[in-house]
Design a protein around this motif. Structure first.
Motif: not given
Length: 159
Positions: A59-77
């Motif tokens: 679950g923690t690893a999934g959260g890390a992946v989610s956070a990274i994907v979120g950063l990509i969505f925000i910074t490189r839409p």
């Protein structure tokens, strides 16, 4: 068919439809940004819960992946917006080719075979358009969605 609250729903559909028509590019970027923030915050919460023992390592690893994907969505839409139509285009192209090959392999004739050839060809062409013109396709789909929402908004208000 339409339920209580139809007037409110109709007004919301009209407003969102007009926004999509007037600003298709900005709307897509905004939705991408909002989704990115949701992924980032949700991922951060999962990481915090994992660090405090409230989540499993998976679950923690999934959260890390989610956070990274979120950063990509925000910074490189623009990257996210350009990749999604390509992936959908690949799937549609493969489906169209598969349908055409199956008709040719069966040596089918008649109205049904003709309809499948037309459907397979249209699916292939739409897939290729999505793959080779992703940003234009996203804006076009946004405009079409805006028109559909305005149409249904008028229907809801007319009830």
């Amino acid at each position: 068919m339409f339920q209580k609250g139809g007037k409110t729903t109709g007004i919301l559909m009209l407003v969102i439809g007009v926004i999509l028509l007037l600003w298709p590019g900005a709307t897509v970027l905004s939705v991408c940004s909002i989704l990115g923030w949701c992924l980032l915050v949700g991922g951060a919460v999962e990481i915090i819960l994992g660090m405090t023992g409230g989540r499993s390592p998976a679950g923690t690893a999934g959260g890390a992946v989610s956070a990274i994907v979120g950063l990509i969505f925000i910074t490189r839409p623009e990257i996210v917006i350009s990749i999604l139509p390509v992936v959908i285009g690949l799937a549609l192209s493969a489906a169209g080719i598969g349908l055409l090959v199956s008709i040719i392999a069966r040596r089918s004739f008649g109205t049904l075979a003709t309809m499948k050839i037309i459907g397979g060809t249209i699916t292939l062409v739409v897939g290729l358009i999505l793959m080779f013109h992703p940003l234009t396709s996203v804006k076009l789909l946004t405009v079409i969605l805006g028109i559909v929402l305005i149409y249904y908004g008028i229907l809801f208000l007319g009830k």
